[in-house]
Design a protein around this motif. Structure first.
Motif, PDB file in Angstrom:
ATOM      1  N   UNK A 167      38.881   4.415  43.476  1.00 35.21           N
ATOM      2  CA  UNK A 167      39.639   3.268  43.954  1.00 35.21           C
ATOM      3  C   UNK A 167      39.386   2.934  45.424  1.00 35.21           C
ATOM      4  N   UNK A 168      39.273   1.630  45.694  1.00 33.59           N
ATOM      5  CA  UNK A 168      39.174   1.054  47.034  1.00 33.59           C
ATOM      6  C   UNK A 168      38.074   1.729  47.855  1.00 33.59           C
ATOM      7  N   UNK A 169      38.439   2.337  48.991  1.00 30.05           N
ATOM      8  CA  UNK A 169      37.428   2.895  49.899  1.00 30.05           C
ATOM      9  C   UNK A 169      36.845   4.215  49.408  1.00 30.05           C
ATOM     10  N   UNK A 170      37.372   4.774  48.316  1.00 29.85           N
ATOM     11  CA  UNK A 170      36.794   6.011  47.772  1.00 29.85           C
ATOM     12  C   UNK A 170      35.346   5.787  47.344  1.00 29.85           C
ATOM     13  N   UNK A 171      35.015   4.573  46.923  1.00 31.81           N
ATOM     14  CA  UNK A 171      33.619   4.275  46.582  1.00 31.81           C
ATOM     15  C   UNK A 171      32.745   4.334  47.828  1.00 31.81           C
ATOM     16  N   UNK A 172      33.259   3.810  48.946  1.00 30.45           N
ATOM     17  CA  UNK A 172      32.510   3.888  50.208  1.00 30.45           C
ATOM     18  C   UNK A 172      32.362   5.348  50.655  1.00 30.45           C
ATOM     19  N   UNK A 173      33.411   6.134  50.440  1.00 32.36           N
ATOM     20  CA  UNK A 173      33.331   7.561  50.775  1.00 32.36           C
ATOM     21  C   UNK A 173      32.300   8.267  49.897  1.00 32.36           C
ATOM     22  N   UNK A 175      29.612   6.852  48.698  1.00 34.29           N
ATOM     23  CA  UNK A 175      28.310   6.466  49.254  1.00 34.29           C
ATOM     24  C   UNK A 175      28.002   7.298  50.500  1.00 34.29           C
ATOM     25  N   UNK A 176      29.001   7.463  51.370  1.00 37.54           N
ATOM     26  CA  UNK A 176      28.804   8.277  52.573  1.00 37.54           C
ATOM     27  C   UNK A 176      28.455   9.714  52.199  1.00 37.54           C
ATOM     28  N   UNK A 177      29.113  10.248  51.154  1.00 44.56           N
ATOM     29  CA  UNK A 177      28.806  11.586  50.655  1.00 44.56           C
ATOM     30  C   UNK A 177      27.351  11.642  50.190  1.00 44.56           C
ATOM     31  N   UNK A 178      26.931  10.650  49.404  1.00 47.52           N
ATOM     32  CA  UNK A 178      25.560  10.617  48.894  1.00 47.52           C
ATOM     33  C   UNK A 178      24.532  10.562  50.006  1.00 47.52           C
ATOM     34  N   UNK A 179      24.814   9.784  51.049  1.00 58.34           N
ATOM     35  CA  UNK A 179      23.883   9.696  52.183  1.00 58.34           C
ATOM     36  C   UNK A 179      23.830  11.022  52.934  1.00 58.34           C
ATOM     37  N   UNK A 180      25.002  11.631  53.137  1.00 62.13           N
ATOM     38  CA  UNK A 180      25.075  12.912  53.851  1.00 62.13           C
ATOM     39  C   UNK A 180      24.338  14.011  53.074  1.00 62.13           C
ATOM     40  N   UNK A 181      24.460  13.987  51.747  1.00 63.84           N
ATOM     41  CA  UNK A 181      23.867  15.017  50.903  1.00 63.84           C
ATOM     42  C   UNK A 181      22.470  14.649  50.419  1.00 63.84           C
ATOM     43  N   UNK A 182      21.928  13.545  50.940  1.00 61.07           N
ATOM     44  CA  UNK A 182      20.572  13.094  50.599  1.00 61.07           C
ATOM     45  C   UNK A 182      20.377  12.970  49.084  1.00 61.07           C
ATOM     46  N   UNK A 231      32.676  -7.034  49.305  1.00 61.60           N
ATOM     47  CA  UNK A 231      32.610  -5.572  49.450  1.00 61.60           C
ATOM     48  C   UNK A 231      31.389  -5.007  48.747  1.00 61.60           C
ATOM     49  N   UNK A 232      31.174  -5.412  47.504  1.00 61.30           N
ATOM     50  CA  UNK A 232      30.053  -4.860  46.741  1.00 61.30           C
ATOM     51  C   UNK A 232      28.705  -5.354  47.251  1.00 61.30           C
ATOM     52  N   UNK A 233      28.658  -6.593  47.735  1.00 66.54           N
ATOM     53  CA  UNK A 233      27.412  -7.100  48.335  1.00 66.54           C
ATOM     54  C   UNK A 233      27.073  -6.289  49.576  1.00 66.54           C
ATOM     55  N   UNK A 234      28.073  -6.027  50.405  1.00 67.69           N
ATOM     56  CA  UNK A 234      27.845  -5.223  51.612  1.00 67.69           C
ATOM     57  C   UNK A 234      27.387  -3.809  51.256  1.00 67.69           C
ATOM     58  N   UNK A 235      27.983  -3.240  50.218  1.00 68.84           N
ATOM     59  CA  UNK A 235      27.585  -1.890  49.793  1.00 68.84           C
ATOM     60  C   UNK A 235      26.124  -1.865  49.357  1.00 68.84           C
ATOM     61  N   UNK A 236      25.716  -2.871  48.616  1.00 67.84           N
ATOM     62  CA  UNK A 236      24.325  -2.916  48.141  1.00 67.84           C
ATOM     63  C   UNK A 236      23.351  -3.061  49.306  1.00 67.84           C
ATOM     64  N   UNK A 296      29.998   0.673  57.398  1.00 65.80           N
ATOM     65  CA  UNK A 296      28.590   0.282  57.248  1.00 65.80           C
ATOM     66  C   UNK A 296      27.819   0.513  58.544  1.00 65.80           C
ATOM     67  N   UNK A 297      27.974   1.698  59.082  1.00 61.86           N
ATOM     68  CA  UNK A 297      27.326   2.029  60.347  1.00 61.86           C
ATOM     69  C   UNK A 297      25.875   2.428  60.111  1.00 61.86           C
ATOM     70  N   UNK A 298      24.981   1.724  60.755  1.00 64.60           N
ATOM     71  CA  UNK A 298      23.550   2.001  60.642  1.00 64.60           C
ATOM     72  C   UNK A 298      23.009   2.433  61.999  1.00 64.60           C
ATOM     73  N   UNK A 299      21.916   3.213  62.017  1.00 63.70           N
ATOM     74  CA  UNK A 299      21.284   3.550  63.293  1.00 63.70           C
ATOM     75  C   UNK A 299      20.909   2.283  64.046  1.00 63.70           C
ATOM     76  N   UNK A 300      21.000   2.313  65.371  1.00 68.24           N
ATOM     77  CA  UNK A 300      20.751   1.125  66.180  1.00 68.24           C
ATOM     78  C   UNK A 300      19.384   0.514  65.903  1.00 68.24           C
TER      79      UNK A 300
END
Length: 321
Positions: A167-173, A175-182, A231-236, A296-300
Motif C-alpha cells: 500500500x501507498x509508499x510501501x511500493x516505493x520502499x 523499489x528502494x530495497x531492490x535498488x539497495x540489494x541490486x 505516481x506509477x509514471x514516476x516510478x517507471x 526519486x533521488x538520483x545521483x547528480x
C-alpha cells in the motif's frame, strides 16, 4: 443374500466414481500442475471440501497471473544452479510467497523466500503454516519494507523483489530495497498511491495559477486518479534511470481488481539519461520537487544540467532504445 451383494457392489461402484472426481479437482479448478490442494485449503483459498468461492477465485487468478510473469525470471536466474533469493514485500497472508514456493522453489531444492509484513499475527500464521508444510526455505519477518532495507541480518543481495498490492509508499520502499540489494528483477503491483495526490492537493492553488494542466487535478476525485497515474509514471522513469528495462501491463481484467497495474523491471545496467531528465521535468511540472530528494533521488550526474531544454526528439530516441 443376493440383494445384500448388489447393495454392497453398488456402494463400491459409488466409491470408485467419487474417487476420480476427487482426483480431478485440480483440473476442474484449473490449478497449476503440481499445485498442492492442501496448501490452498490451508490458505483458505479452497474450502475443506475443495470448493472455490468467487472471492477466492479472484485472488487465485491474480496470483496465478503474476506467477506467469515471475516463473520465467526465476527459471532464467536459476538456470545454472544458482539459489535464487526472493523478497516479497507487504506479504499479507503470503498467498504469493507460498504459491511461488509450492510451484517453483520446492522442486528446485534450493533458493529462499523472505516474506516481509508489518502485521504480527499474519507473520506468525505464515511461520506456522510454513513449518506445518515443511517449507523450510521460507522466512517471515515482522517489519516494514523500509526497515528491512536496513536490517543487517538480511542477505546483501536479492535476485527478485515482489510487492503485490503493497500500500501507498510501501511500493516505493520496495523499489528502494531492490535498488539497495541490486535486484535483477522487480515485479510490482502498486496499490493506494496517496502520497503524490496529497502533494498535489497542497500545491493546487499555485498550480492552477501557473498552468492549465492543473485542471487535471482540480476536483478531488481527479486529484486521486491523476495522483495514482503520475505516481506509477514516476516510478517507471525512476527505474529506467536506475538501469532497468520496464514493462507495464495489466495484472488481470478490471472486473477482478481496480488495482490492476503490473510493473515488471529487469536490470540491464543501461541507466537512461533521458528517463532521469523526464523524471525531473515531471516533478517540476506537477510541483513535486520535494519528492526528488526523497522518493526519486538520483545521483547528480544522472540528470543533464539543461534537462528542461533537451530536445524532445533526443528524449524520444533514448526512450525507444
Amino acid at each position: 443374500m443376493a440383494k445384500h451383494d448388489k447393495k454392497g457392489q453398488g456402494a463400491a461402484n459409488a466409491g470408485q466414481a467419487a474417487k476420480p472426481a476427487a482426483q480431478d479437482i485440480a483440473a476442474q479448478l484449473e490449478l497449476k500442475p503440481g499445485q498442492s490442494i492442501a496448501l490452498l485449503k490451508a490458505l483458505h483459498i479452497l474450502t475443506r471440501d475443495g470448493k472455490l468461492n468467487q472471492d477466492s477465485r479472484r485472488k487465485l487468478k491474480q496470483v496465478y497471473h503474476l506467477y506467469q510473469f515471475i516463473e520465467p525470471i526465476l527459471k532464467e536466474l536459476g538456470a545454472d544452479g544458482h539459489a535464487v533469493t526472493l523478497a516479497d514485500h507487504g506479504a499479507g497472508k503470503s498467498y504469493l510467497g507460498f504459491i511461488l514456493y509450492d510451484l517453483y522453489f520446492k522442486a528446485q531444492g534450493l533458493g529462499r523466500i523472505y516474506g516481509i509484513e508489518t502485521r504480527a499475527p499474519l507473520v506468525e500464521a505464515s511461520q506456522k503454516l510454513a513449518a506445518d508444510l515443511g517449507f523450510e526455505r521460507m522466512e517471515f519477518l515482522n517489519m516494514s519494507v523500509a526497515e528491512s532495507t536496513q536490517a543487517d541480518f538480511m542477505p546483501e543481495r536479492f535476485d527478485v523483489v515482489t510487492a503485490l498490492h503493497a500500500c501507498d509508499t510501501a511500493t516505493d520502499d520496495a523499489i528502494a530495497f531492490g535498488l539497495e540489494k541490486k535486484a535483477k528483477a522487480m515485479v510490482l503491483v502498486p496499490c493506494c498511491q496517496a502520497e503524490v495526490a496529497a502533494c498535489l492537493r497542497q500545491t493546487k492553488a499555485l498550480s492552477l495559477a501557473r498552468t492549465p494542466l492543473a485542471e487535471l487535478w482540480r476536483h478531488p476525485i481527479h486529484t486521486r486518479e491523476i495522483g495514482s497515474q503520475v505516481t506509477n509514471v514516476l516510478r517507471c522513469l525512476y527505474l529506467e534511470a536506475s538501469g532497468y528495462q520496464v514493462t507495464v501491463t495489466e495484472l488481470v481484467g478490471w472486473e477482478h481488481s481496480m488495482k490492476n497495474e503490473l510493473i515488471v523491471a529487469r536490470y540491464t545496467g543501461h541507466k537512461k539519461r533521458a528517463a532521469a531528465d523526464r523524471l525531473q521535468q515531471l516533478l517540476a511540472e506537477f510541483g513535486l520537487e520535494a519528492l526528488a530528494q526523497s522518493r526519486f533521488k538520483l545521483p547528480q550526474h544522472a540528470v543533464a544540467p539543461a534537462a528542461l531544454g533537451e530536445p524532445a526528439a533526443a528524449v524520444a530516441a533514448e526512450n525507444a532504445a
